[in-house]
Design an enzyme around this catalytic site. Structure first.
Site: not given
Ligand code: G6P
Length: 595
Positions: A2, A27, A76, A102-103, A468, A472, A475, A491, A590
């Site tokens: 949002c 965002r 969102w 927002n919230g 990670e 990626k 996502e 396992h 984001k």
């Molecule tokens: C969201 C973003 C990720 C990020 C995560 C943690 O899921 O899409 O890219 O790693 O939040 O966010 P932060 O701002 O706490 O690193």
């Protein structure tokens, strides 16, 4: 997650609000809307589903009246489907009050029943709409007292078109202070280039902005300098923010090290930790708390701290930590890692740690964010705004700062420590060498495009990198991928291996290299395709892997910084080849400011 935008001043408010919503697009959102006073001095509210282009189309030809307030929102969906009715702004029964939020309002069901009892008519399924009716019933101040939850709110009222009401509790809101004008945004990035001064609202602060000035309380507002270069929030010549940010890797690492690392002298200075030096000397255990990509950098951090400092370290997902019955020993420090500094779970974990009187430290990128403010001490990443939803450059800089912190905390600097420092200093050049081969990675992505599932395998420092890397591609390219520790392959995942299930293997020459080769033998024996990330000059790997991408040699503890880059590029090219909007992947946000 949002975005809120608002303006009060003599300029064309509607255009400013829309322009800033564009800057907040990253965002994540699924609908958008604005409320403003048009040239006829009537209040208008326009909302559309989908991208901002739809909203702009609906607003074509419309202008707002000078010296009146305007607000906008990208939503969102949490409560209620992403449709026009549920989009913000929301309004009261009489259509006089317009509000964006927002919230989450946790007690909205109870409040809604109470308000329905008082004959209020609800239109949407959102928790937010309750707020508009509450303000209608009780006024702004009293309405805030009745709600339980988290909020950043902006409100305009037909009866007072020259006022913009704001409030914050738990969700970020920034006020940009101009000359007889104010901007509001949920993220300071949107204000770069518009104002030089900002107020980061603190929890519990609320107030009203008008041409005559601002009234914010109960705590006195603190005006701070906005230090964001507007160019950093532009794509430049890159087709996507994600690619731009991956290519910023070398510079991002340099900024994280600048003024902190002196490889020649063998010293590390971290100004943000100086105030707690004595406390740091006495800590017995470090607990790293984070979410998403930041959690994976925390996993690499754990290895770094235990190897370089002997400090027992544990990493926990912030979302688990916040509800866990976790025994806290005296002398425990908590280290919160967050790019945005606003992730709801990480913030809650921080508050729990603060409540337990742990020393709390932060590694945060967003200056002035909640986590940066509420930790006792910390180190900023200085990576600049990260706009692509999938974190890339922030990961690199978090790893860089974690390495610095581990070096800083190590009681004595051995030859190994000094080698790490020398290597850190030249790592940006090595990242550049990887980036120069982006074309080769694109070819690899093309070749592997037909696969729907991937295993990402790594051991030791390459294990967090595998996790990670898998995140990626999930996502960005919506491809199922699992990150696994090499030793765990037998396992479970080995059962999946066949010619249709490729493995991306992190097999650089480090202390677990031979063990990785054994894993690869096992995969090859089962006809699993292998794409290996290996060290330049490795002669053995080509015999086992179908494809090899070579990275320069570096010290093992810094390998994640280098080895993640080809995996970021692989996900990027995979996603773009599939035709996806990699900067705004579906359903993701984001900054995850709600639980
Ligand atoms: C969201 C973003 C990720 C990020 C995560 C943690 O899921 O899409 O890219 O790693 O939040 O966010 P932060 O701002 O706490 O690193």
């Amino acid at each position: 997650m949002c975005g809120i935008s608002g303006y009060i001043g003599k300029k064309e408010g509607l255009q400013i609000v829309l322009g800033n919503l564009r800057k907040l697009e990253y965002r994540g959102y699924d609908s958008a809307g604005v409320a403003f006073f048009n040239l006829g001095a009537n209040a208008e509210i326009i909302k559309t589903v989908g991208k901002l282009d739809n909203l702009e189309r609906a607003l074509r030809g419309k202008r707002s009246l000078s010296a009146t307030a305007a607000i906008g929102h990208t939503r969102w969906a949490t409560h209620g489907a992403p449709n026009q009715v549920n989009a913000h702004p929301h309004s009261d029964c009489r259509g006089e009050i317009f509000l964006v939020h927002n919230g989450i309002i946790e007690n909205y069901q109870d409040l809604k029943s109470e308000l329905i009892g008082k004959k209020h008519r609800f239109r949407s399924q959102t928790d937010t709409e309750v707020l508009t009716h509450l303000v209608e019933e009780y006024g702004f101040e009293w309405a805030l007292k009745k709600i339980v939850g988290a909020y950043a709110i902006a409100l305009i009222n037909k009866k007072e078109p020259q006022k913009l009401y704001i409030a914050r509790l738990g969700s970020p809101l920034v006020v940009g202070v101009g000359e007889k004008e104010y901007y509001i945004a949920s993220d300071p990035t949107a204000l770069a280039g518009l104002v030089k001064k900002v107020i980061y609202l603190k929890d519990g602060q609320r107030g009203v902005l008008s041409l005559g000035g601002l009234e914010i309380g109960p705590a006195r507002p603190k005006i701070e300098k906005l230090d964001i270069d507007p160019e950093q929030a532009q794509k430049g010549h890159f087709p996507h923010f994600m690619l731009k940010e991956i290519f910023e890797g070398p510079e991002v690492l340099r900024s994280a090290l600048r003024g902190r690392l002196s490889a020649d002298k063998g010293t590390v200075k971290l100004g943000g930790l100086e105030g707690v030096t004595d406390k740091l000397k006495n800590i017995k255990k470090l607990e790293i708390l984070a979410c998403g990509t930041s959690y994976y950098s925390g996993l690499a951090g754990e290895l770094l701290f235990e190897e370089l400092t002997n400090l027992p370290t544990e990493v926990m997902l912030a979302s688990e930590y916040r509800y866990a019955k976790h025994p806290i020993k005296k002398g425990t420090a908590a280290l919160l890692i967050s790019q945005s500094g606003e992730t709801a779970d990480t913030l809650a974990a921080l508050r729990k740690a603060n409540h337990q009187k742990n020393l709390t430290l932060g590694i945060v990128n967003a200056v002035g964010s909640s986590i940066a403010r509420e930790t006792v001490a910390g180190v900023y990443n200085h990576a600049g705004p990260e706009i692509g939803v999938a974190s890339t450059k922030a990961f690199l800089s978090q790893l860089g700062v974690l390495a610095l912190m581990a070096l800083y905390l190590s009681p004595k600097k051995t030859a190994a420590h000094r080698e790490i420092m020398r290597e850190l200093a030249i790592l940006p050049e090595k990242i550049k060498m990887v980036l120069a081969q982006s074309g080769k990675i694109k070819q690899l992505a093309k070749k592997y495009l037909k696969y729907k599932n991937f295993l990402y395998l790594g051991r030791g420092y390459n294990y967090p990198t595998a996790l990670e890397g898998a995140l990626k591609i999930k996502e960005i390219a919506y491809v199922h991928a699992e990150g696994y520790a090499g030793g765990e392959m037998k396992h479970g995942p080995i059962a999946l291996i066949d010619r249709d299930f490729p493995t991306v293997a992190l097999a650089t020459q480090n202390r677990v290299y031979e063990k990785m080769l054994s894993n690869l033998e096992e995969i090859k024996a089962r006809s699993g395709p292998i794409l290996a990330i290996a060290t330049v000059g490795d002669k053995k790997i080509a015999r086992l892997a179908n494809d090899v991408f070579y990275v320069p040699k570096t010290v093992e503890v810094l390998e994640p910084i280098l080895n993640i880059v080809p995996l970021q590029l692989f996900a990027y090219h995979f996603g773009t080849l599939c035709g996806y909007d990699v900067d705004k992947p579906r359903n993701l946000a984001k900054s995850v400011t709600v639980e």
